[in-house]
Enzyme design. Structure first.
Site, PDB file in Angstrom:
ATOM      1  N   GLN A   1       0.825  -1.194   0.000  1.00 15.55           N
ATOM      2  CA  GLN A   1       0.000   0.000   0.000  1.00 15.55           C
ATOM      3  C   GLN A   1       0.871   1.259   0.000  1.00 15.55           C
ATOM      4  O   GLN A   1       1.889   1.320   0.675  1.00 15.55           O
ATOM      5  CB  GLN A   1      -0.917   0.007   1.218  1.00 15.55           C
ATOM      6  CG  GLN A   1      -1.945  -1.108   1.228  1.00 15.55           C
ATOM      7  CD  GLN A   1      -3.065  -0.859   0.230  1.00 15.55           C
ATOM      8  OE1 GLN A   1      -3.284   0.264  -0.205  1.00 15.55           O
ATOM      9  NE2 GLN A   1      -3.785  -1.922  -0.122  1.00 15.55           N
TER      10      GLN A   1
ATOM     11  N   TYR B   1      -6.182 -12.980  -3.394  1.00 21.46           N
ATOM     12  CA  TYR B   1      -5.306 -11.891  -3.856  1.00 21.46           C
ATOM     13  C   TYR B   1      -4.453 -11.454  -2.670  1.00 21.46           C
ATOM     14  O   TYR B   1      -4.310 -10.264  -2.377  1.00 21.46           O
ATOM     15  CB  TYR B   1      -6.111 -10.707  -4.400  1.00 21.46           C
ATOM     16  CG  TYR B   1      -7.185 -11.053  -5.400  1.00 21.46           C
ATOM     17  CD1 TYR B   1      -6.888 -11.189  -6.762  1.00 21.46           C
ATOM     18  CD2 TYR B   1      -8.505 -11.244  -4.995  1.00 21.46           C
ATOM     19  CE1 TYR B   1      -7.888 -11.494  -7.679  1.00 21.46           C
ATOM     20  CE2 TYR B   1      -9.508 -11.549  -5.900  1.00 21.46           C
ATOM     21  CZ  TYR B   1      -9.195 -11.679  -7.247  1.00 21.46           C
ATOM     22  OH  TYR B   1     -10.188 -11.982  -8.153  1.00 21.46           O
TER      23      TYR B   1
ATOM     24  N   GLU C   1      -2.376 -16.195  -4.138  1.00 24.12           N
ATOM     25  CA  GLU C   1      -1.761 -15.063  -4.831  1.00 24.12           C
ATOM     26  C   GLU C   1      -1.065 -15.599  -6.084  1.00 24.12           C
ATOM     27  O   GLU C   1      -0.401 -16.638  -6.040  1.00 24.12           O
ATOM     28  CB  GLU C   1      -0.760 -14.379  -3.897  1.00 24.12           C
ATOM     29  CG  GLU C   1       0.209 -13.418  -4.540  1.00 24.12           C
ATOM     30  CD  GLU C   1      -0.481 -12.254  -5.222  1.00 24.12           C
ATOM     31  OE1 GLU C   1      -0.133 -11.990  -6.395  1.00 24.12           O
ATOM     32  OE2 GLU C   1      -1.349 -11.626  -4.595  1.00 24.12           O
TER      33      GLU C   1
ATOM     34  N   ASP D   1      -8.971  -8.999  -1.632  1.00 25.39           N
ATOM     35  CA  ASP D   1      -8.433  -7.667  -1.904  1.00 25.39           C
ATOM     36  C   ASP D   1      -7.963  -7.649  -3.355  1.00 25.39           C
ATOM     37  O   ASP D   1      -6.768  -7.665  -3.639  1.00 25.39           O
ATOM     38  CB  ASP D   1      -7.278  -7.371  -0.943  1.00 25.39           C
ATOM     39  CG  ASP D   1      -6.706  -5.967  -1.123  1.00 25.39           C
ATOM     40  OD1 ASP D   1      -7.303  -5.162  -1.864  1.00 25.39           O
ATOM     41  OD2 ASP D   1      -5.650  -5.685  -0.527  1.00 25.39           O
TER      42      ASP D   1
ATOM     43  N   CYS E   1     -10.259  -0.871  -3.922  1.00 22.67           N
ATOM     44  CA  CYS E   1      -9.645   0.430  -4.185  1.00 22.67           C
ATOM     45  C   CYS E   1     -10.334   1.156  -5.330  1.00 22.67           C
ATOM     46  O   CYS E   1      -9.867   2.205  -5.767  1.00 22.67           O
ATOM     47  CB  CYS E   1      -8.153   0.289  -4.475  1.00 22.67           C
ATOM     48  SG  CYS E   1      -7.768  -0.777  -5.885  1.00 22.67           S
TER      49      CYS E   1
END
Length: 431
Positions: free
Chosen positions: A253, A285, A309, A362, A389
């Site tokens: 992030q 993710y 992932e 995410d 996001c």
């Protein structure tokens, strides 16, 4: 509401006067010209501007760029980045701070409007969510807190043909020469090589990890002109007293407080009554395991959780970051392919374990999408905690999940990208 005049500029480009009425997703605003929607940047609702049409190739809308503010809204302020100001020619305005001319509290209101509107239109959900402020990093000045600067710990600088570096101008691939990076942390500003040249490089990344020194990564081009894959070593980030390993150029992030904010938000969002530590809980993710660690820290070292992932190096780091949880596992796979395997191969007992599970996901900015949502719904977890996001991608996926019987139970939003149109949201859904 419309234009009061239309004229051709000296180079044959149409300029119009526009009354701006609304905010749209993507950092642009809405006006109308002769009944046609015009999306225009560097303004805000309540303003009258002179704008240059940059794209009239669509039947239903045009795009434009503000040339002059004729009547300013009361929420306008001097841009926090002088090199992105409307006072400069559009081709010379640095991109990446498209809300920097708007007072900070009004930025959050505009972001709230975009999120609420998207959820209503795309998911049929009404919400009174607010966009919560997030404090700047330790060491930032009071001015930084007031104007939303000094928060970026990662900055990508593009390389022009002459080797000079800088951000792109908004919605272009033109590199703008800048002398400052006000959204970046002080540590980034101290090492960013803005006056140097990097001929032939693809881009230059400047990063300031919380547990390591700031550094500059030069990404070269291969023989075909594409960015060359490179290993830049390992860095460390600290969140809630824990240290995470990741690749120097890996995803993390960008706001200095974002990882900790989301760590706590996910912990708080999980309904303890719906959580089964023995179920086949998932972190999709999952990156290097940040949110899986958040789950483990809340519910104990015996929690079963698998992080999925697609980046193999991130998965390697996740394995190390999750080492103390005996029920934790890290898999390298695409999320859609993993879920497809679960629905096809799981036996009856395993399927029951997934149905009792909590799933944290995410996804990237594009969201999960129908294929993943359909397969996730087929697995049937008890509760979903969705970190997003992009408000439009979230709204679309909430709508898709509602088709499968999942309903939005709780929603929070965070202003983790001040002076841009971006926000972060955390949602909980159950059947």
């Amino acid at each position: 509401m419309g234009t009061s005049s239309t004229r051709e500029s000296g180079v044959g480009v149409t300029e119009v006067e526009l009354d701006v009425t609304n905010v749209a997703h993507g950092g642009v605003f809405v006006a109308r010209h002769d009944g046609r929607v015009v999306f225009v940047g560097d303004t805000l609702p309540g303003e009258r501007v002179r704008a240059r049409i940059t794209d009239d190739g669509h039947k239903s809308f045009w795009r434009a760029e503000t040339v002059e503010v004729l009547e300013a809204a009361p929420e306008r302020r001097p841009h926090v980045w002088s090199e992105a100001s409307v006072d400069r020619a559009p081709s010379e305005r640095a991109g990446g701070a498209e809300f920097g001319h708007i007072r900070l509290e009004h930025q959050r209101e505009l972001k709230r409007q975009v999120l609420a509107d998207a959820l209503q239109r795309m998911a049929g959900v009404e919400t009174d969510v607010t966009v919560e402020a997030v404090a700047p990093p330790a060491g930032a000045t009071g001015v930084a807190e007031a104007d939303g600067t000094c928060w970026r710990t990662r900055v990508r600088l593009q390389v022009a043909d002459d080797g000079s570096i800088g951000p792109y101008a908004s919605r272009t691939h033109r590199v703008v020469d800048v002398g400052s990076l006000p959204l970046a942390t002080v540590r980034i500003g101290e090492v960013a090589p803005l006056t140097r040249r990097f001929p032939g490089a693809a881009h230059v990344d400047v990063i300031a990890p919380s547990a390591d020194s700031a550094r500059v990564l030069v990404v070269e081009r291969d023989g075909k002109g594409r960015p060359k894959p490179a290993r830049h070593g390992v860095i460390h980030e600290t969140v809630a007293g824990r240290t995470f390993r990741l690749e120097t150029g890996g995803f993390w992030q960008v706001h200095a407080r974002a990882a900790e904010t989301l760590y706590h938000a996910v912990q708080d969002m999980i309904d303890e009554g719906d959580f089964d530590p023995r179920a086949s809980n998932l972190d999709l993710y999952g990156g290097v395991g940040l949110l899986a660690v958040a789950v483990g820290d809340r519910f104990g070292e015996t929690v079963r959780i698998t992080t999925v992932e697609s980046d193999a190096r991130a998965t390697e780091h996740a394995t190390e970051n999750l080492a103390e949880w005996i029920g934790a596992n890290a898999l390298t796979d695409r999320v859609d392919r993993y879920l497809q395997h679960v629905t096809r191969e799981a036996g009856a007992a395993e399927r029951r374990s997934f149905e009792a599970a909590t799933v944290v996901l995410d996804p990237p900015r594009a969201g999960a999408g129908r294929a993943v949502v359909d397969r996730l719904a087929a697995v049937g977890p008890r509760q979903l905690v969705y970190v997003a996001c992009d408000p439009v991608a979230l709204a679309r996926d909430v709508g898709l999940l509602r088709e499968h019987g999942y309903e939005l139970r709780e929603l929070r939003a965070f202003d983790l990208f001040p002076n841009t149109h971006h926000l972060e949201a955390v949602a909980r859904l159950t059947r």
